[in-house]
Design an enzyme around this catalytic site. Structure first.
Site, mmCIF file in Angstrom:
data_model
loop_
_atom_site.group_PDB
_atom_site.id
_atom_site.type_symbol
_atom_site.label_atom_id
_atom_site.label_comp_id
_atom_site.label_asym_id
_atom_site.label_seq_id
_atom_site.Cartn_x
_atom_site.Cartn_y
_atom_site.Cartn_z
ATOM 1 N N VAL A 221 -15.716 -75.792 -29.536
ATOM 2 C CA VAL A 221 -16.101 -76.358 -28.515
ATOM 3 C C VAL A 221 -15.044 -76.824 -27.323
ATOM 4 O O VAL A 221 -15.315 -76.993 -26.128
ATOM 5 C CB VAL A 221 -16.675 -77.690 -28.882
ATOM 6 C CG1 VAL A 221 -17.906 -77.706 -29.630
ATOM 7 C CG2 VAL A 221 -15.864 -78.598 -29.667
ATOM 8 N N ALA A 222 -13.870 -76.625 -27.835
ATOM 9 C CA ALA A 222 -12.936 -76.782 -26.869
ATOM 10 C C ALA A 222 -11.523 -76.814 -27.492
ATOM 11 O O ALA A 222 -11.241 -76.739 -28.556
ATOM 12 C CB ALA A 222 -12.763 -78.563 -26.328
ATOM 13 N N ILE B 62 -7.672 -76.454 -31.851
ATOM 14 C CA ILE B 62 -9.126 -75.795 -31.621
ATOM 15 C C ILE B 62 -10.035 -76.528 -32.310
ATOM 16 O O ILE B 62 -9.909 -76.778 -33.549
ATOM 17 C CB ILE B 62 -9.044 -74.297 -32.122
ATOM 18 C CG1 ILE B 62 -7.920 -73.601 -31.638
ATOM 19 C CG2 ILE B 62 -10.559 -73.687 -31.770
ATOM 20 C CD1 ILE B 62 -7.626 -72.262 -32.151
ATOM 21 N N TYR B 63 -11.075 -77.066 -31.620
ATOM 22 C CA TYR B 63 -11.835 -78.002 -32.130
ATOM 23 C C TYR B 63 -13.410 -77.455 -32.439
ATOM 24 O O TYR B 63 -13.933 -76.334 -31.447
ATOM 25 C CB TYR B 63 -12.415 -79.366 -31.381
ATOM 26 C CG TYR B 63 -11.205 -80.574 -31.284
ATOM 27 C CD1 TYR B 63 -11.210 -81.232 -32.343
ATOM 28 C CD2 TYR B 63 -10.175 -80.056 -30.546
ATOM 29 C CE1 TYR B 63 -10.225 -82.095 -32.424
ATOM 30 C CE2 TYR B 63 -9.138 -81.166 -30.517
ATOM 31 C CZ TYR B 63 -8.963 -82.060 -31.451
ATOM 32 O OH TYR B 63 -8.175 -83.160 -31.360
ATOM 33 N N PHE B 64 -14.224 -77.658 -33.443
ATOM 34 C CA PHE B 64 -15.402 -76.920 -33.742
ATOM 35 C C PHE B 64 -16.513 -77.925 -34.003
ATOM 36 O O PHE B 64 -16.305 -79.138 -34.502
ATOM 37 C CB PHE B 64 -15.122 -76.076 -35.023
ATOM 38 C CG PHE B 64 -14.343 -74.822 -35.101
ATOM 39 C CD1 PHE B 64 -14.732 -73.535 -34.656
ATOM 40 C CD2 PHE B 64 -12.977 -75.129 -35.237
ATOM 41 C CE1 PHE B 64 -14.143 -72.686 -34.597
ATOM 42 C CE2 PHE B 64 -12.218 -73.790 -34.774
ATOM 43 C CZ PHE B 64 -12.852 -72.589 -34.509
#
Length: 183
Positions: free
Chosen positions: A103-104, A36-38
């Site tokens: 973001v994704a 999980i990207y931030f």
């Protein structure tokens, strides 16, 4: 620490597994990972070439990782700082309250091998296909170029073609795909 990594987009897992077997590389494990990207509320990581990732392993282990900007022009060498966390829900809530925006997500199935001082990952990434990552770690920035060449040489021995090298991160590839699929 610096992660020195070269990623290859591959047509099939079969060839690489046979090569690993012939080198007597040691199979470590099969795992599934969700990344999980931030993005930061104070700077745009896409512009600064940084990453903040929460990785959830199949066994429930949660690791928060900061990745600095890429170093060098061949692989995906970066400074990397990680910490293991025991509560995914609270970690995600802390990030949200600090206004970090998800973001994704990148979901992959991964076979992990060890050969000498290298780790080889054979990945199947949801929506993207098959990849191999060959990496090693160094603790001195002066060793990055030598380590990159060693990673490339191992890739050559494994039958990985240099024109298969993929410099984009999985995150960048997922975001590109999402952008291309928008109406």
């Amino acid at each position: 620490m610096f992660e020195v990594e070269v990623k290859y987009r591959i047509p099939s897992h079969d060839v690489i597994k046979d090569k690993l077997k012939s080198l007597n590389a040691r199979f470590l494990e099969h795992t599934e990972e969700t990344d999980i990207y931030f993005n930061s509320p104070i700077r745009d990581f896409a512009k600064t070439d940084e990453a903040l990732r929460v990785r959830v392993y199949g066994d429930g282990t949660v690791v928060l990782t900061y990745k600095g900007p890429r170093i060098g022009s061949v692989g995906k060498t970066r400074e990397e700082l990680s910490v293991t966390v025991n509560d995914l829900d609270n970690l995600l809530e802390i990030l949200r309250r600090l206004e970090f925006k998800e973001v994704a997500r990148v979901v992959k199935r991964r076979d992990i091998y060890n050969y000498e001082n290298f780790t080889i990952y054979i990945d199947t990434v949801e929506g993207l296909g098959s990849f191999v990552e060959v990496e090693t770690m160094v603790n001195d920035k002066e060793l990055i170029n030598k380590a990159t060449e060693e990673v490339l040489q191992l890739g050559d021995r494994l039958g990985l073609k240099r024109d298969w090298i993929e410099r984009k991160t999985y995150l960048e590839l997922v975001l590109e795909k999402q952008s291309a699929n928008k109406p």
